[in-house]
Every structure is written in structure tokens, then in C-alpha cells.
Design a protein around this motif. Structure first.
Motif, PDB file in Angstrom:
ATOM      1  N   ARG A  32     -15.528  10.918  19.232  1.00 27.38           N
ATOM      2  CA  ARG A  32     -14.463  11.392  18.347  1.00 27.38           C
ATOM      3  C   ARG A  32     -15.129  12.284  17.314  1.00 27.38           C
ATOM      4  NH1 ARG A  32      -9.736   7.738  15.705  1.00 27.38           N
ATOM      5  NH2 ARG A  32      -8.478   9.497  15.021  1.00 27.38           N
ATOM      6  N   THR A  33     -14.481  13.387  16.951  1.00 24.20           N
ATOM      7  CA  THR A  33     -15.094  14.319  16.021  1.00 24.20           C
ATOM      8  C   THR A  33     -14.269  14.461  14.752  1.00 24.20           C
ATOM      9  OG1 THR A  33     -13.996  16.278  16.959  1.00 24.20           O
ATOM     10  CG2 THR A  33     -16.144  15.649  17.901  1.00 24.20           C
ATOM     11  N   ALA A  34     -14.963  14.871  13.692  1.00 26.41           N
ATOM     12  CA  ALA A  34     -14.333  15.179  12.408  1.00 26.41           C
ATOM     13  C   ALA A  34     -15.110  16.331  11.789  1.00 26.41           C
ATOM     14  CB  ALA A  34     -14.354  13.963  11.492  1.00 26.41           C
ATOM     15  N   GLU A  35     -14.401  17.215  11.106  1.00 32.18           N
ATOM     16  CA  GLU A  35     -15.092  18.337  10.463  1.00 32.18           C
ATOM     17  C   GLU A  35     -15.161  18.208   8.957  1.00 32.18           C
ATOM     18  OE1 GLU A  35     -12.790  22.222  10.311  1.00 32.18           O
ATOM     19  OE2 GLU A  35     -11.733  21.163  11.905  1.00 32.18           O
ATOM     20  N   THR A  36     -14.498  17.210   8.391  1.00 34.11           N
ATOM     21  CA  THR A  36     -14.536  16.983   6.945  1.00 34.11           C
ATOM     22  C   THR A  36     -14.754  15.505   6.668  1.00 34.11           C
ATOM     23  OG1 THR A  36     -12.167  16.536   6.726  1.00 34.11           O
ATOM     24  CG2 THR A  36     -12.859  18.863   6.572  1.00 34.11           C
ATOM     25  N   GLY A  37     -15.090  15.214   5.421  1.00 40.01           N
ATOM     26  CA  GLY A  37     -15.242  13.830   5.018  1.00 40.01           C
ATOM     27  C   GLY A  37     -13.938  13.054   5.107  1.00 40.01           C
ATOM     28  N   VAL A  38     -12.834  13.695   4.711  1.00 39.85           N
ATOM     29  CA  VAL A  38     -11.528  13.050   4.773  1.00 39.85           C
ATOM     30  C   VAL A  38     -11.191  12.676   6.216  1.00 39.85           C
ATOM     31  CG1 VAL A  38      -9.039  13.433   4.446  1.00 39.85           C
ATOM     32  CG2 VAL A  38     -10.656  14.142   2.671  1.00 39.85           C
ATOM     33  N   GLN A  39     -11.408  13.606   7.140  1.00 41.14           N
ATOM     34  CA  GLN A  39     -11.143  13.319   8.552  1.00 41.14           C
ATOM     35  C   GLN A  39     -12.046  12.202   9.057  1.00 41.14           C
ATOM     36  OE1 GLN A  39     -11.629  16.977  10.704  1.00 41.14           O
ATOM     37  NE2 GLN A  39      -9.690  17.835   9.978  1.00 41.14           N
ATOM     38  N   ALA A  40     -13.292  12.195   8.624  1.00 40.52           N
ATOM     39  CA  ALA A  40     -14.236  11.161   9.065  1.00 40.52           C
ATOM     40  C   ALA A  40     -13.807   9.775   8.588  1.00 40.52           C
ATOM     41  CB  ALA A  40     -15.640  11.481   8.563  1.00 40.52           C
ATOM     42  N   LEU A  41     -13.380   9.670   7.329  1.00 46.18           N
ATOM     43  CA  LEU A  41     -12.917   8.386   6.809  1.00 46.18           C
ATOM     44  C   LEU A  41     -11.702   7.898   7.578  1.00 46.18           C
ATOM     45  CD1 LEU A  41     -13.327   9.066   2.992  1.00 46.18           C
ATOM     46  CD2 LEU A  41     -14.637   7.428   4.360  1.00 46.18           C
ATOM     47  N   ARG A  42     -10.786   8.805   7.871  1.00 49.19           N
ATOM     48  CA  ARG A  42      -9.593   8.443   8.627  1.00 49.19           C
ATOM     49  C   ARG A  42      -9.971   7.974  10.028  1.00 49.19           C
ATOM     50  NH1 ARG A  42      -6.880  13.157   8.968  1.00 49.19           N
ATOM     51  NH2 ARG A  42      -6.379  12.992   6.771  1.00 49.19           N
ATOM     52  N   ALA A  43     -10.830   8.746  10.702  1.00 46.57           N
ATOM     53  CA  ALA A  43     -11.228   8.416  12.080  1.00 46.57           C
ATOM     54  C   ALA A  43     -11.946   7.067  12.135  1.00 46.57           C
ATOM     55  CB  ALA A  43     -12.122   9.514  12.645  1.00 46.57           C
ATOM     56  N   ALA A  44     -12.842   6.815  11.184  1.00 44.54           N
ATOM     57  CA  ALA A  44     -13.584   5.550  11.172  1.00 44.54           C
ATOM     58  C   ALA A  44     -12.651   4.374  10.906  1.00 44.54           C
ATOM     59  CB  ALA A  44     -14.691   5.597  10.130  1.00 44.54           C
ATOM     60  N   GLY A  45     -11.607   4.607  10.105  1.00 46.36           N
ATOM     61  CA  GLY A  45     -10.645   3.551   9.826  1.00 46.36           C
ATOM     62  C   GLY A  45      -9.718   3.264  10.991  1.00 46.36           C
ATOM     63  N   GLU A  46      -9.419   4.290  11.779  1.00 44.82           N
ATOM     64  CA  GLU A  46      -8.509   4.127  12.915  1.00 44.82           C
ATOM     65  C   GLU A  46      -9.174   3.447  14.105  1.00 44.82           C
ATOM     66  OE1 GLU A  46      -7.121   8.099  13.652  1.00 44.82           O
ATOM     67  OE2 GLU A  46      -5.782   8.068  11.917  1.00 44.82           O
ATOM     68  N   GLN A  47     -10.416   3.807  14.345  1.00 44.87           N
ATOM     69  CA  GLN A  47     -11.136   3.226  15.479  1.00 44.87           C
ATOM     70  C   GLN A  47     -12.605   3.101  15.095  1.00 44.87           C
ATOM     71  OE1 GLN A  47     -11.585   5.527  19.108  1.00 44.87           O
ATOM     72  NE2 GLN A  47     -11.198   3.669  20.287  1.00 44.87           N
ATOM     73  N   LEU A  48     -13.057   1.885  14.948  1.00 44.70           N
ATOM     74  CA  LEU A  48     -14.422   1.634  14.488  1.00 44.70           C
ATOM     75  C   LEU A  48     -15.430   2.216  15.477  1.00 44.70           C
ATOM     76  CD1 LEU A  48     -16.214   0.188  12.389  1.00 44.70           C
ATOM     77  CD2 LEU A  48     -16.178  -1.787  13.904  1.00 44.70           C
ATOM     78  N   GLU A  65     -22.648  11.141   0.077  1.00 46.11           N
ATOM     79  CA  GLU A  65     -21.463  10.543  -0.547  1.00 46.11           C
ATOM     80  C   GLU A  65     -20.583   9.885   0.506  1.00 46.11           C
ATOM     81  OE1 GLU A  65     -19.192  13.495  -2.594  1.00 46.11           O
ATOM     82  OE2 GLU A  65     -20.866  14.104  -3.854  1.00 46.11           O
ATOM     83  N   LEU A  66     -20.397  10.590   1.603  1.00 42.19           N
ATOM     84  CA  LEU A  66     -19.550  10.077   2.675  1.00 42.19           C
ATOM     85  C   LEU A  66     -20.125   8.774   3.241  1.00 42.19           C
ATOM     86  CD1 LEU A  66     -17.127  10.284   4.504  1.00 42.19           C
ATOM     87  CD2 LEU A  66     -18.439  11.830   5.960  1.00 42.19           C
ATOM     88  N   LEU A  67     -21.415   8.719   3.441  1.00 42.83           N
ATOM     89  CA  LEU A  67     -22.036   7.488   3.924  1.00 42.83           C
ATOM     90  C   LEU A  67     -21.778   6.350   2.947  1.00 42.83           C
ATOM     91  CD1 LEU A  67     -23.744   5.794   5.801  1.00 42.83           C
ATOM     92  CD2 LEU A  67     -25.782   6.730   4.693  1.00 42.83           C
ATOM     93  N   GLY A  68     -21.897   6.615   1.657  1.00 44.31           N
ATOM     94  CA  GLY A  68     -21.619   5.588   0.652  1.00 44.31           C
ATOM     95  C   GLY A  68     -20.187   5.075   0.738  1.00 44.31           C
ATOM     96  N   ARG A  69     -19.244   5.973   0.953  1.00 44.25           N
ATOM     97  CA  ARG A  69     -17.834   5.574   1.077  1.00 44.25           C
ATOM     98  C   ARG A  69     -17.603   4.776   2.356  1.00 44.25           C
ATOM     99  NH1 ARG A  69     -13.574   9.858  -0.192  1.00 44.25           N
ATOM    100  NH2 ARG A  69     -12.316   7.988   0.012  1.00 44.25           N
ATOM    101  N   LEU A  70     -18.225   5.217   3.459  1.00 47.00           N
ATOM    102  CA  LEU A  70     -18.084   4.474   4.709  1.00 47.00           C
ATOM    103  C   LEU A  70     -18.644   3.061   4.566  1.00 47.00           C
ATOM    104  CD1 LEU A  70     -19.077   7.301   7.213  1.00 47.00           C
ATOM    105  CD2 LEU A  70     -16.814   6.219   7.056  1.00 47.00           C
ATOM    106  N   ARG A  71     -19.801   2.941   3.935  1.00 46.08           N
ATOM    107  CA  ARG A  71     -20.413   1.620   3.733  1.00 46.08           C
ATOM    108  C   ARG A  71     -19.539   0.766   2.802  1.00 46.08           C
ATOM    109  NH1 ARG A  71     -23.396   1.930   8.000  1.00 46.08           N
ATOM    110  NH2 ARG A  71     -25.540   2.672   7.805  1.00 46.08           N
ATOM    111  N   ALA A  72     -18.995   1.379   1.745  1.00 45.00           N
ATOM    112  CA  ALA A  72     -18.121   0.651   0.819  1.00 45.00           C
ATOM    113  C   ALA A  72     -16.859   0.162   1.528  1.00 45.00           C
ATOM    114  CB  ALA A  72     -17.757   1.536  -0.368  1.00 45.00           C
ATOM    115  N   ASP A  73     -16.416   0.909   2.545  1.00 42.72           N
ATOM    116  CA  ASP A  73     -15.246   0.510   3.330  1.00 42.72           C
ATOM    117  C   ASP A  73     -15.590  -0.526   4.398  1.00 42.72           C
ATOM    118  OD1 ASP A  73     -13.699   2.244   1.866  1.00 42.72           O
ATOM    119  OD2 ASP A  73     -13.546   3.779   3.429  1.00 42.72           O
ATOM    120  N   GLY A  74     -16.859  -0.948   4.441  1.00 42.62           N
ATOM    121  CA  GLY A  74     -17.255  -2.004   5.363  1.00 42.62           C
ATOM    122  C   GLY A  74     -17.860  -1.533   6.674  1.00 42.62           C
TER     123      GLY A  74
END
Length: 103
Positions: A32-48, A65-74
Motif C-alpha cells: 500500500r502506498t502513501a505520498e504524504t504523512g496524512v495519507q500514511a497515518l490513514r493507511a496505517a490506521g485502516e490496515q496495520l 515526525e511521522l514515525l513519532g506519530r505512528l509510534r504514538a498511535d501504537g
């Protein structure tokens, strides 16, 4: 049929996303691909994903920053940074910020 391993590829460069995702798809991964941080957060939340390939330089966030947010989201899966930034300081930062490896 065995389930394919899920990868999330985050990169703002279309040619990189297309080339890497096509290659990994041929190797049997579900990409699955994402071109922005927002898309990446959404994609990771929809399908781990089971692995994240993450660019450092994104249009709406930096990869650290994005890695920090992903880690904070579990999200506790391995993260490999894909980056053109290859100075020793950049490599150390990739690993210090929680990346598991870099390319």
C-alpha cells in the motif's frame, strides 16, 4: 493460499513509489502506498502494515515526525527509512529517532 505480508511505502516521489511497489509486489508482498504523512497515518490506521518503508522528506511532514506519530498511535512494526540523505549524521538520526534501518 498464504496471506501476503503487508507493507506501507511512504514516498512523495511517484516514480519511486511505482518502481518500489511494483518490485515488492512481484516478490509477493501486498504494498500500500502513501505520498504524504496524512495519507500514511490513514493507511496505517485502516490496515496495520507489517513493515513501513518511509521517506524522510515528505511535503506535509518530515519522516521523523511521522514515525513519532505512528509510534504514538501504537504502531510497533519495523520502519525502514528510504532516503537520499546519506551523511553519517542523517543515518544516526534515522536510527536514533526509532527507525530500524535505512536505505
Amino acid at each position: 493460499m498464504a496471506e501476503r505480508a503487508r507493507l506501507l511505502l511512504v514516498d512523495d516521489e511517484p516514480s519511486i513509489r511505482e518502481t518500489v511497489s511494483r518490485y515488492l509486489g512481484h516478490l509477493g508482498f501486498e504494498v500500500r502506498t502513501a505520498e504524504t504523512g496524512v495519507q500514511a497515518l490513514r493507511a496505517a490506521g485502516e490496515q496495520l502494515p507489517e513493515l513501513v518503508l518511509l521517506d524522510v522528506m515528505l511535503p506535509d511532514a518530515d519522516g521523523f515526525e511521522l514515525l513519532g506519530r505512528l509510534r504514538a498511535d501504537g504502531l510497533a512494526v519495523p520502519v525502514v527509512f528510504l532516503t537520499a540523505r546519506d551523511t553519517r549524521a542523517d543515518i544516526v538520526r534515522c536510527l536514533r529517532e526509532g527507525g530500524d534501518d535505512y536505505i
